[in-house]
Design a protein around this motif. Structure first.
Motif, PDB file in Angstrom:
ATOM      1  N   SER A 458      -4.376  -6.286  -6.610  1.00 23.95           N
ATOM      2  CA  SER A 458      -4.178  -5.005  -6.484  1.00 23.95           C
ATOM      3  C   SER A 458      -2.731  -4.792  -5.780  1.00 23.95           C
ATOM      4  O   SER A 458      -2.235  -5.674  -5.084  1.00 23.95           O
ATOM      5  CB  SER A 458      -5.188  -4.425  -5.225  1.00 23.95           C
ATOM      6  N   LEU A 459      -2.037  -3.719  -6.344  1.00 19.57           N
ATOM      7  CA  LEU A 459      -0.644  -3.531  -5.796  1.00 19.57           C
ATOM      8  C   LEU A 459      -0.607  -2.507  -5.080  1.00 19.57           C
ATOM      9  O   LEU A 459      -1.162  -1.400  -5.026  1.00 19.57           O
ATOM     10  CB  LEU A 459       0.148  -3.133  -7.126  1.00 19.57           C
ATOM     11  N   MET A 460       0.353  -2.500  -4.037  1.00 12.40           N
ATOM     12  CA  MET A 460       0.541  -1.467  -3.021  1.00 12.40           C
ATOM     13  C   MET A 460       2.194  -1.007  -3.383  1.00 12.40           C
ATOM     14  O   MET A 460       3.149  -1.473  -3.692  1.00 12.40           O
ATOM     15  CB  MET A 460       0.663  -1.982  -1.647  1.00 12.40           C
ATOM     16  N   GLN A 461       2.018   0.500  -3.330  1.00 18.69           N
ATOM     17  CA  GLN A 461       3.517   0.934  -3.699  1.00 18.69           C
ATOM     18  C   GLN A 461       3.917   2.105  -2.483  1.00 18.69           C
ATOM     19  O   GLN A 461       2.921   2.785  -2.020  1.00 18.69           O
ATOM     20  CB  GLN A 461       3.668   1.458  -4.930  1.00 18.69           C
ATOM     21  N   PRO A 462       5.166   2.334  -2.139  1.00 16.80           N
ATOM     22  CA  PRO A 462       5.328   3.448  -1.246  1.00 16.80           C
ATOM     23  C   PRO A 462       5.378   4.553  -1.888  1.00 16.80           C
ATOM     24  O   PRO A 462       5.448   4.877  -2.980  1.00 16.80           O
ATOM     25  CB  PRO A 462       6.762   3.141  -0.794  1.00 16.80           C
ATOM     26  N   THR A 463       4.752   5.715  -0.977  1.00 17.45           N
ATOM     27  CA  THR A 463       4.471   6.917  -1.601  1.00 17.45           C
ATOM     28  C   THR A 463       5.623   8.216  -0.606  1.00 17.45           C
ATOM     29  O   THR A 463       5.436   9.161  -0.829  1.00 17.45           O
ATOM     30  CB  THR A 463       3.178   7.284  -1.386  1.00 17.45           C
ATOM     31  N   ILE A 464       6.413   7.429   0.099  1.00 16.37           N
ATOM     32  CA  ILE A 464       7.257   8.216   0.976  1.00 16.37           C
ATOM     33  C   ILE A 464       8.289   7.202   1.222  1.00 16.37           C
ATOM     34  O   ILE A 464       8.120   5.825   1.631  1.00 16.37           O
ATOM     35  CB  ILE A 464       6.444   8.922   2.037  1.00 16.37           C
ATOM     36  N   GLN A 465       9.489   7.832   1.590  1.00 11.85           N
ATOM     37  CA  GLN A 465      10.718   6.707   2.219  1.00 11.85           C
ATOM     38  C   GLN A 465      10.375   6.770   3.603  1.00 11.85           C
ATOM     39  O   GLN A 465       9.426   7.233   4.121  1.00 11.85           O
ATOM     40  CB  GLN A 465      11.934   7.598   2.228  1.00 11.85           C
ATOM     41  N   LYS A 466      10.871   5.574   4.243  1.00 10.52           N
ATOM     42  CA  LYS A 466      10.511   5.139   5.513  1.00 10.52           C
ATOM     43  C   LYS A 466      10.967   6.276   6.508  1.00 10.52           C
ATOM     44  O   LYS A 466      12.111   6.690   6.347  1.00 10.52           O
ATOM     45  CB  LYS A 466      11.278   3.713   5.632  1.00 10.52           C
ATOM     46  N   ILE A 467      10.062   6.634   7.143  1.00  8.50           N
ATOM     47  CA  ILE A 467      10.304   7.820   8.196  1.00  8.50           C
ATOM     48  C   ILE A 467      11.276   7.306   9.282  1.00  8.50           C
ATOM     49  O   ILE A 467      12.227   7.893   9.622  1.00  8.50           O
ATOM     50  CB  ILE A 467       8.905   8.242   8.706  1.00  8.50           C
ATOM     51  N   TYR A 468      11.079   6.097   9.751  1.00  7.19           N
ATOM     52  CA  TYR A 468      11.876   5.707  10.774  1.00  7.19           C
ATOM     53  C   TYR A 468      12.537   4.088  10.451  1.00  7.19           C
ATOM     54  O   TYR A 468      12.419   3.794   9.153  1.00  7.19           O
ATOM     55  CB  TYR A 468      11.106   5.349  12.168  1.00  7.19           C
ATOM     56  N   LYS A 469      13.300   3.750  11.262  1.00  4.47           N
ATOM     57  CA  LYS A 469      14.017   2.315  10.975  1.00  4.47           C
ATOM     58  C   LYS A 469      13.065   1.165  11.115  1.00  4.47           C
ATOM     59  O   LYS A 469      13.039   0.576  11.830  1.00  4.47           O
ATOM     60  CB  LYS A 469      15.124   2.104  11.868  1.00  4.47           C
ATOM     61  N   SER A 470      12.263   0.957   9.877  1.00  5.70           N
ATOM     62  CA  SER A 470      11.081   0.018   9.967  1.00  5.70           C
ATOM     63  C   SER A 470      11.373  -0.935   8.630  1.00  5.70           C
ATOM     64  O   SER A 470      12.168  -0.640   7.884  1.00  5.70           O
ATOM     65  CB  SER A 470       9.904   0.709   9.949  1.00  5.70           C
ATOM     66  N   ARG A 471      10.655  -2.100   8.763  1.00  2.45           N
ATOM     67  CA  ARG A 471      10.604  -3.020   7.632  1.00  2.45           C
ATOM     68  C   ARG A 471       9.597  -3.720   7.611  1.00  2.45           C
ATOM     69  O   ARG A 471       8.700  -3.921   8.818  1.00  2.45           O
ATOM     70  CB  ARG A 471      11.938  -3.762   8.290  1.00  2.45           C
ATOM     71  N   GLN A 472       8.969  -3.901   6.567  1.00  2.00           N
ATOM     72  CA  GLN A 472       7.779  -4.815   6.429  1.00  2.00           C
ATOM     73  C   GLN A 472       8.067  -6.390   6.651  1.00  2.00           C
ATOM     74  O   GLN A 472       9.325  -6.586   6.393  1.00  2.00           O
ATOM     75  CB  GLN A 472       7.175  -4.597   5.000  1.00  2.00           C
TER      76      GLN A 472
END
Length: 1014
Positions: A458-472
């Protein structure tokens, strides 16, 4: 004949036959002071300027403008350059994977103008695409204003550049000195993440990956290791089973890292081979509430019964009556039976061995990889920390200080680690203990992959740009492995390249489009061992005590990962119907013995005793106690996941029970409770909405009667069609009318079917409705005032077999209160029925006839419509509604600091659905059968010059789309091929309160219990 059971919604209703009348009188009695009514609606200040906010989000529209009567006008900024894939007013859907370390689901994410606003099940994923309440609510967690928004170094805001310098320096120092570098992460079944960590370890040879979960499924994994020789959980499918016996296992909730709701519901279709469900447990769980036969025993007695069943199955025999009865049923069904157990390793080992003996077809041989905790390795890690052997500790959104039973000891030992880096979403204990903090990217902002079980990718993809300065965490590992500003630090490119080895001939884009595909990991489980004698000894060593504790998870909060989500905190528990709390559940008999009380005050609000709870020397103070019918005498229950400090304004609710949980055993003896003399104020919704009449609301019938007696039999019919006795004789209810019927055959006419047999009460439909229709959160105080705003509720009815016939009561001269006194005893172990109730969309709606301004009217498609701009808030409609499904906005709940639940700031309001107006104070609202969705479906088909398919309509309402059991079915009655039309012809079909002649467009199906009634 109809069911001869009484139905009651609480002990208080059973004790006080006049309670319904009192509640009805109270419904509109209280008036709100003017100053409170006005609230803080004028306050709409934001903490940042609109320009800064737009820069932060990376797209050009702030919170959506929703026009409503008297609502303030909020201007939007138009697109300068419109993204080519966004058409204003048209939703986009992206396949992705919901995974937060505890829950998993393959989903579709609905976005509007670049904002995720709704989570839908992914039909391509089958059972793995079904969503629970937490998955549905996770979209609100994206817009949590309490999140960590900026990287930190020594408690101060800093750039990623400086934080990475600190981390890389620490990594190099640890590698040079030979100290360990530990990445402490929740279970993360991602092939790409593990490949990346292997490369990270190649650069830093002392690096170690250690798994820690708040609820680690340690006992389940240890049992699987022993029985199957692999540390992976077995996958079950109940579709071919005819008997399931569960010992403490809540397999419709959080059991074995997956829910069996879908296959359970499929096997429970009434018929000759309908699945029979036996539950042996202490707490009344969601699973136990759905059982045909439920036996309430304290944990020590459950263990004993399981051992006796095992002995009887393997041929040793048993002197225990209940165990013999269960063993006989299991032997009779053979391979079509399955046994589940929970609470300890020994219990699960015995369950696996019984299934092996039976040759159970429910055991698929597939492996579930979502849980990876190893207690031995984690203890080894704690030894490294205490011994000063760890130079760098990186935590990936885990907080052992909160959730480990020796969390405070762990907190002290962190002083021995020179570099502590927390990847965190909240300012929790790990955040405060770390020298560097990296804000965690939400799953809706991240790339990733998950291998949930054998043969599935199963794949995960972003559906919005990062709202804050975050990182996985993967992005951080790339930077720390490759160095800053390296071209290879793009995780999307890394994921795409890595997935090629899993996808084989399938293109990455196609797999991403579908969200889920096959994996080349075809690992299977088979029975390879299992020490029954050791398991029996372990269960026997559990010492019985006066009170024994069962720890559990609620369908709303789970392990507490989303404890700061207001939707989940307000979602009522399926059994207790309480929200905004966890509490100690206790049986009525034990409560009386110990002087524990639950009382309704003069305003019909529930208050309860508060106790200090001591378990094996550990004391949790100020725990409220709820008296729970169905709780086993000698046992108490307490939910995990509550009481999270410094994790947001909403998360600090309830008490933290993790200090009592050793990570393996959910059942504990040696429990003591001490009353404090104080009282707790509960917020419940079960008693606040009354229905006309109290009998034949949630109908039920035994399977044998369902199969062998005609539903309309003159004397014994169990679902006889309603007749009115008129001057012309008895006539069917449908033939008698006070109004002329109108033609509804032109175009669609919508109906909603609700099957009580497959509704498990999980609440996913409630959250889906809340997300789709902008239903506000009102908070504990307003819930307690009976002012919830839910458009859909799930009533929980207890039912118990009558101990005395009416005729006998008359002969003995007993009045109604005396009869109720006699009937109090059945509340010790009642049956449970869950009944979803929403606006019934009556063709002859009582609300429509009393509205002085015609704000509510009937549409030709069968929907009872509301014109919010016209409503003046007389509440006549609510008073005249027999189903009590209309809600009045006592306040403006958005942009109001009195109700700080993600709706009074621009970020939180981004979750709002622009297709549904945000209601203001003084307006009535209720279920619309998602008219915005049905109309969009019709217009889309019209644009393409074609007929709407039944499947399109079925997915047009949020509740039916979210239902994982198929209990809710929506469709067009004028489509002769539609599923809902076929369901309407079922002999189990009935209308709620049909006798009052409202002619609803919602109909129900009688619940069937597969057991022999005594």
């Amino acid at each position: 004949m109809a069911s001869n059971k009484i139905q009651f919604r609480s002990i208080h209703e059973l004790k006080d036959p006049a309670l319904n009348g009192k509640l009805a009188l109270k419904e509109f009695q209280e008036e709100i002071p003017v100053e409170d009514f006005l609230g803080d609606a004028e306050k709409s200040d934001a903490s940042t300027t609109r320009r800064d906010f737009l820069k932060l989000l990376g797209f050009s529209t702030a919170a959506v403008t929703l026009a409503a009567c008297e609502a303030p006008v909020i201007k939007t900024i138009p697109y300068v350059v419109k993204p080519h894939d966004i058409i204003p007013g048209v939703p986009n859907y992206y396949a992705s994977t919901y995974f937060d370390g505890f829950d998993f689901a393959s989903v579709l994410v609905k976005t509007r103008e670049g904002r995720p606003i709704k989570i839908e099940p992914n039909p391509a994923a089958g059972d793995l695409g079904k969503t629970n309440a937490r998955a549905q609510a996770s979209v609100l967690s994206l817009y949590d204003n309490d999140k960590v928004k900026q990287p930190k170094l020594d408690g101060k805001d800093e750039t990623f550049d400086k934080v990475d310098d600190f981390v890389i320096k620490g990594l190099n120092e640890a590698a040079a000195s030979g100290k360990r570098i530990v990445l402490l992460s929740h279970s993360f079944a991602s092939p790409t993440f593990k490949k990346l960590f292997a490369e990270f370890k190649a650069k830093y040879p002392t690096a170690e990956l250690v798994t820690y979960d708040a609820i680690p499924y340690a006992a389940s994994l240890d049992a699987a290791q022993e029985v199957f020789g692999q540390r992976a959980l077995p996958v079950y499918d109940l579709k071919g089973s005819e008997l399931v016996v569960s010992f403490q296992a809540d397999f419709l909730g959080d059991y074995n890292a997956s829910s069996l709701e879908t296959s359970y519901a499929a096997a429970r279709k009434p018929g000759e081979n309908m699945l029979r469900h036996i539950q042996v447990e202490s707490n009344i769980s969601l699973t136990g509430a759905n059982a045909d036969s439920r036996y309430r025993l304290k944990p020590s007695a459950v263990n004993k019964t399981l051992v006796e069943v095992y002995n009887a199955i393997v041929g040793g025999g048993s002197s225990d009556k209940l165990a013999n009865e269960i063993a006989k049923e299991l032997a009779a069904k053979g391979s079509k039976a399955v046994v589940f157990a929970d609470g300890s390793k020994g219990a699960q080992v015995l369950a696996h061995l019984i299934n092996q003996k039976l040759g159970s077809v429910a055991f698929t041989g597939k492996a579930n990889f979502l849980k990876e905790f190893d207690k031995v390795r984690f203890q080894e890690f704690l030894g490294w920390v205490n011994g000063g052997q760890v130079g760098v500790l990186i935590t990936n959104n885990v907080d052992p200080i909160y959730s480990h039973y020796k969390g405070q000891d762990f907190k002290k030992s962190l002083a021995k680690v020179p570099h502590v880096i927390a990847v965190a979403d909240k300012k929790n204990e790990m955040y405060k203990a770390a020298k560097a903090v990296i804000p965690l990217a939400n799953w809706l902002e991240s790339w990733g992959d998950i291998e949930p079980q054998s043969g599935v990718y199963s794949l995960m993809q972003p559906t919005i740009q990062k709202i804050y300065k975050s990182r996985q965490i993967e992005e951080s590992l790339l930077v720390w492995k490759n160095g800053k500003n390296n071209a290879a630090n793009n995780y999307y490119d890394y994921l795409k390249a890595s997935s090629a080895s899993v996808l084989g001939g399938t293109s990455f884009n196609k797999a991403l489009y579908n969200g889920i595909t096959t994996s080349n990991n075809a690992a299977t489980l088979s029975y390879a061992g299992g020490n029954a004698a050791q398991a029996v000894t372990e269960l026997g060593s559990f010492k019985a005590s006066d009170l024994e504790l069962v720890l559990y998870t609620k369908t709303s909060i789970g392990d507490g990962t989303q404890a700061n989500n207001p939707w989940l905190q307000e979602l009522p528990d399926p059994l207790t119907r309480m929200s905004w709390d966890n509490y100690l559940t206790i049986s009525p008999k034990d409560a009386e013995r110990l002087g524990i009380e639950n009382d309704l005050n003069a305003r019909m609000q529930l208050d309860g005793s508060i106790v200090n709870l001591t378990v094996n020397g550990v004391t949790i103070k100020d725990v409220p106690v709820f008296i729970q019918p169905g709780q086993a005498d000698g046992s108490v229950g307490l939910a995990l996941g509550y009481g999270k400090k410094d994790s947001g304004a909403t998360a600090d609710t309830g008490v933290n029970a993790y200090p009592l949980f050793d990570g393996s055993n959910l059942v504990i003896s040696d429990v003591k409770i001490e009353k404090t003399g104080e009282e707790h104020e509960f917020a419940g919704i079960q008693l606040q909405n009354t229905l006309m009449g109290r009998y034949d609301i949630a109908k039920e019938v035994p399977l044998t009667e369902y199969l062998n007696v005609a539903f309309d039999d003159e004397h014994h019919g169990w679902n006889k069609p309603l007749e009115y006795h008129t001057i012309s004789g008895a006539l069917p209810a449908g033939k008698i009318d006070l109004w002329d019927a109108f033609d509804d055959t032109d175009g669609p006419h919508f109906n909603l079917s609700v099957d009580l047999n497959s509704c498990t009460g999980c609440g996913a439909c409630i959250i889906a409705c809340q997300a789709e229709n902008n239903v506000p959160v009102v908070g504990k105080e307003e819930i307690r005032m009976s002012r919830d705003m839910y458009w859909l509720r799930i009533d929980r009815y207890y039912s118990a077999k009558e101990k005395i016939e009416t005729k006998e009561g008359v002969e003995r001269g007993l009045n109604v209160p005396q009869l109720y006194d006699i009937l109090i005893e059945p509340n010790q172990s009642p049956d449970v029925i869950f009944q979803p109730v929403m606006c019934q969309h009556c063709n002859h709606a009582p609300c429509e006839t009393v509205c002085p301004v015609a704000a509510t009217s009937h549409g030709k498609q069968g929907q009872n419509q509301m014109a919010y701009n016209r409503c003046i808030g007389t509440r006549y409609c609510a008073n005249n509604c027999p189903y009590k499904v209309r809600r009045f906005n006592w306040f403006t709940y958005n942009l109001n600091d009195k109700f700080d639940f993600n709706q009074n700031n621009d970020l939180g309001r981004m979750v709002l659905n622009p297709d549904v107006v945000v209601r203001t104070r003084g307006v009535m609202e209720k279920c619309s059968l998602c008219i915005q969705q049905t109309q969009a479906t019709i217009l889309n088909a019209k644009k393409e010059n074609r007929k709407v398919t039944d499947n399109e309509f079925k997915n047009s309402v949020a509740c039916a789309s979210a239902c994982s059991t198929g209990s809710l079915t929506f469709g067009d009655m004028n489509d002769k091929e539609s599923e809902v039309r076929g369901l309407y012809s079922s002999n189990r079909r009935y209308h709620l309160l049909e006798e009052i002649g409202t002619k609803p467009n919602v109909f129900y199906h009688t619940k069937v219990r597969n057991r022999v009634e005594n």
